[in-house]
Design an enzyme around this catalytic site. Sequence first.
Site, mmCIF file in Angstrom:
data_model
loop_
_atom_site.group_PDB
_atom_site.id
_atom_site.type_symbol
_atom_site.label_atom_id
_atom_site.label_comp_id
_atom_site.label_asym_id
_atom_site.label_seq_id
_atom_site.Cartn_x
_atom_site.Cartn_y
_atom_site.Cartn_z
ATOM 1 N N ASP A 28 0.834 -1.206 0.000
ATOM 2 C CA ASP A 28 0.000 0.000 0.000
ATOM 3 C C ASP A 28 0.871 1.259 0.000
ATOM 4 O OD1 ASP A 28 -2.405 1.369 -0.042
ATOM 5 O OD2 ASP A 28 -3.266 0.227 1.618
ATOM 6 N N ASP A 58 -10.453 1.673 -3.435
ATOM 7 C CA ASP A 58 -10.904 1.248 -2.112
ATOM 8 C C ASP A 58 -12.420 1.138 -2.054
ATOM 9 O OD1 ASP A 58 -8.393 1.010 -1.026
ATOM 10 O OD2 ASP A 58 -8.373 2.997 -0.127
#
Length: 729
Positions: free
Chosen positions: A465, A531
């Site tokens: 990430d 997301d």
Amino acid sequence: MTTQVIPELPEEIDAPWAPAVAFRAAGVSLVLALPHDALPFVVHWGADVGTLDEEALHALTTDALPPLATNGVDGSVVASLLPENSSGWTGTTGLAGHRSGRAWSTKFVPVTVDIAERGTQGGSVVVHAADLDAGLTLSVSIELLPSGLVRLSSNLTNTGDGEYTVDALQLALPVPTRADVLFDLAGRWGKEKVPQWREFTVGTHLREGRHGRTGADAATVLTAGTTDLDFGSGEAWGMHVAFSGNHRTLAERAFTGDRLLLGGELLLPGEVSLTPGQTYTTPQVFAAYGVGLDDVAARFHTYLRTRARHPRPPRPVVMNVWEAVYFDHDLTRILELADAAQAVGVERFVLDDGWFGSRRDDTSGLGDWVIAEDVWGGGKFRALVEGVKQRGMQFGLWFEPEMVNVTSELAASHPEWLLQVPGRLPIDFRHQQVLDLSHPGAFAHVERQIVSLVREYGIDYIKWDHNRDLMDAGSTRTGRAGVHEQTLATYRLLDAIRAACPGLEIESCSSGGARIDLEILDHTDRVWASDCIDARERQQIQRWTAQLLPPELVGSHIGADRAHTTRRRLDLDFRAATALFGHFGIEWDLTSATADDIARLAEWVAYYKDVRSLIHTGTTIRRTLENGDLWLHGTVSPDRNRALYALTLRERHITWPAGRVQLPGLNPSAAYRVTVAGPSADAEYDPRIHPSWYRTGAVLTGAALHQVGVNIPALDPDTTALLSVEALA
């Protein structure tokens, strides 16, 4: 930057190369003029013009120069691959730089030209040029790849005395004057890949990415096109800058009528300053011509799929536990999720954020890549990994290696490892700062921690990430802006970890889809598109991510019935049909799901396994129907013997039911059977909803399916019908 030995330049330049060259590949032609006294320029980039003999090449490159404009330069002005003001070009120049204000304008002259022709598989030209007065050498490479993509790159070397500051180095391709519209993408967190259109007016349409990462709002592929441009029609010329740091793409229309696409890295002030003998290398810039946006996308997909390291084994069904547990980690609880994952057919199980250091929430512990003793100590973490593998699944783990919480052991021990303007830390961004990976100590520390964990526990997969922008990102070692070096160091770190851990797969996630570009995919195995896994939002996000990436490289998961990011409720069949056209997975607390949902989910997992080889090798087909209220998304196998189409109703249309829907991409002369597909095909036939052929299927030729089409169900909003098309033996 790299350092290389500069060859001695001849006092007089001999020019033995041909004055022009033409390459062909996959329906595309690239015709280049190669002057002896100037950098090369593109005469034609677009539809295949066939084989050109010497006379035809001469006519295109010499006899067909435009007339001189009145009250203008006394000679023809063309924009080269690296436009220069010294040629009379008054638009954006390719190189901007100086030596403390001197050597600010260049006139590069070719020294050698290397030409490689590959028949109908394209070819390449590398021009080595010099400006002796400015003390610079330049090499420019342009290549027509077998996919029909054009790939450009350049190296600039300081051969003079003293430093040379590079402010910009960007490469250019012309597009014809019939390209009257511009298309690119915008977006934000949770709503990436939003299409936008505008006229190609006089002036510059500039898209800059200043996030220190690709950006959720990245243009992705800046495209010039004809006014009839759509998925299957019109002409398109698109450009993509393959770089994960700051970058810029431009579409420029000059008063002369010239229209250019330009792209390169966006350099911060003083970020690249070449000492004598040093070289700056640009990112690769890719460009695609096509008839329709699907044709452009297919060129990128073909290129990616022909890479030696493109993932070819079947893409495993993934389950990520983030939206099931967040930071609330517990061995018993997560093994219950593993049991549920095994029951529905999951093949890769991923533990997300919260397993390390003091990371009980997002304010601390980031950067301390050691197992959290208070949660996973006493052998619990090993028990989890072994438990997942005993259930027949691979084990994946979340990292954010480029970031650090100020409240962490790492930041306390090495504050000099944080990117910053000397004397002040950047503004907080998700409680995070950026670890300076260009610092040898920081690089070695992160590499050592990750590699040791991967090896000790047999980790198969990393979700990598990157959750903050790089703002005020300066190096404490040099005092200079640090985005350029940080980006290159990230690539080196990814490569070092992969080399040390053969077989490890890595996903590029960056607040969802904020780091999606071709260069990051040379170092990772897939991206996380967003997301937001609300299927309605994902329909658009995945539709336009496909403009660059094939579905097997795009993580696409089924979420809970109420979406985490939007709070919208959607049926399981719609959520699953949306996730199908990607690298399929689940992000849902299955222990709270009903028995019926678990059974249905298992059917969708099994169906994905049946069709993933088709989806992950086929040609992507997209269409916008009923004024945008109905979307078609499909994939056709390379041999055109099999296809799968999804029809999704986005909005209620003013008239209903829809007319016949054409199914493009098939062999016109072949006969096909069309049937309803997927687990939702078990719905009882209802003549008020379903067309008559739904009961037994229909047999039609590819030409009939393309030109006439078939009737489809009377869909409700946010529902999808899947149609399977199989060639008859």
